[in-house]
Design a protein around this motif. Structure first.
Motif: not given
Length: 289
Positions: A102-105, A133-136, A247-255, A264-271
Motif C-alpha cells: 500500500p502507498g503512503y497517501g 520512468v515515473g515517480g517525480d 517545480a516538478r523534478w524527475r529523479w535520478r539515482n544520487g539526486d 512550499t507544499v509538495h506532491y509525490a506522483v504515484t505513476d
C-alpha cells in the motif's frame, strides 16, 4: 517569490541556476558530503530561503552525511512521520515502495507533518533507487499563491486560522495495513491531536507572506461554516495546482532535493510500478514560525 535571473548572482561557492521562474534552483559545483565551511553553509541557507527548493545531481551521501547536511539548515531531531527508519541512523526515514504494497497517501499536496504544533522547517531527500520512468515529485510555492491573491482577500485570510489533523491524511489507511494497525493509529491520534495554524504565515527568514494550507492535513477553517470552509479551502488548494506555482523534478539515482517546508507544499506522483527508495531527513527549529 520573485522572478529570478537565468543565473543567480551572489553565490560564489557554487553555481545556482533557477529551475522555474518562481520556485526552485539547481545547484552545481558542490559536494554535499564535504560542506564543512560556514561560508558555503550560509550561502546554502540563503539560497533555500530565496528559492524554496534546491536540487543537486549526482550526490553520494551516507546516512550520517545526509544528517550532517540537514544540520546546515536546522535540527534533524525534530518532528518525524511514521516511515521506517534506517538501521544505522534513526534520524533517516526510508521512503520505500515495493510493488504490491500500500502507498503512503502522499499523492496530495502537503507540507510535511503540519498536524504537529511545531512542524519541521525543511527536508533533505536523497534518491537511492528510483524507477526507470515515473515517480517525480512536484513542489509549489505558498509565497507565489499569496502574491497573486486580491489584496482584500489577502487581508481577510490573514485573520483566519485552520485546523490541521493527522486524521485528515493518508496515514490512517496506512496504519490499518500494518500489524496491530488500529492500536498504532490510536496511539498516533493520541500523540497528535488536531492543531491550529494561521492560514497566512510570515516566513521568518525572508519576511515574505505565504499561504499555509494543504489538502492532506488541513481539515477546516475555524469560525466558518462547513460549506464556507470547504469552498474557501478548495479555492486555495486549486491555486497550488497552477503550473506557474510549481517545480516538478524527475529523479535520478544520487539526486538530492532540499526544500523549505514552511514556504512550499509538495506532491509525490504515484505513476510508477517499480521499486523505489529514497532517504529522508527532516529538520526543524524550536518554532517553525
Amino acid at each position: 517569490m520573485t522572478t529570478k535571473t537565468p543565473h543567480a548572482d551572489g553565490f560564489r561557492r557554487f553555481t545556482l541556476t533557477p529551475y522555474n521562474p518562481f520556485i526552485g534552483a539547481v545547484v552545481d559545483g558542490i559536494d554535499l558530503g564535504e560542506t564543512t565551511g560556514e561560508e558555503v553553509r550560509a550561502d546554502l541557507r540563503r539560497a533555500l530561503a530565496e528559492y524554496g527548493v534546491l536540487f543537486f545531481r549526482g550526490q553520494t551521501l551516507t546516512p550520517e552525511q545526509q544528517v550532517d547536511v540537514a544540520r546546515i539548515f536546522g535540527d534533524p531531531d525534530k518532528a518525524k512521520a511514521y516511515f521506517k527508519r534506517h538501521d544505522s541512523n534513526r534520524l533517516v526515514e526510508l521512503i520505500e515502495f515495493t510493488p504490491g504494497q500500500p502507498g503512503y497517501g502522499t499523492d496530495q499536496w502537503h507540507a510535511d507533518i503540519t498536524f504537529s504544533a511545531n512542524p519541521p522547517t525543511g527536508t533533505v531527500l536523497h534518491a537511492r533507487d528510483v524507477p526507470s520512468v515515473g515517480g517525480d515529485t512536484a513542489w509549489a510555492s505558498g509565497t507565489y499563491v499569496y502574491d497573486r491573491l486580491d489584496p482584500a482577500l489577502r487581508a481577510y485570510l490573514e485573520t483566519l486560522e485552520a485546523v490541521h489533523s493527522i486524521e485528515h491524511s493518508g496515514w490512517p489507511e496506512w496504519f490499518r495495513t500494518q500489524p496491530n494497525g488500529e492500536d498504532l493509529y490510536r496511539q498516533a491520534r493520541a500523540e497528535h491531536l488536531p492543531v491550529v495554524h494561521k492560514v497566512v504565515q510570515t516566513h521568518p527568514v525572508t519576511g515574505r507572506k505565504l499561504v499555509y494550507v494543504s489538502p492532506n492535513f488541513t481539515l477546516r477553517i475555524r469560525g466558518l461554516s462547513r460549506q464556507q470552509s470547504d469552498a474557501l479551502l478548495t479555492f486555495l488548494f486549486g491555486l497550488f495546482e497552477k503550473p506557474e506555482a510549481q517545480a516538478r523534478w524527475r529523479w535520478r539515482n544520487g539526486d538530492v532535493a532540499i526544500w523549505d517546508n514552511r514556504a512550499t507544499v509538495h506532491y509525490a506522483v504515484t505513476d510508477y510500478t517499480e521499486y523505489r527508495l529514497l532517504h529522508r531527513v527532516t529538520f526543524g527549529e524550536d518554532r517553525a514560525f
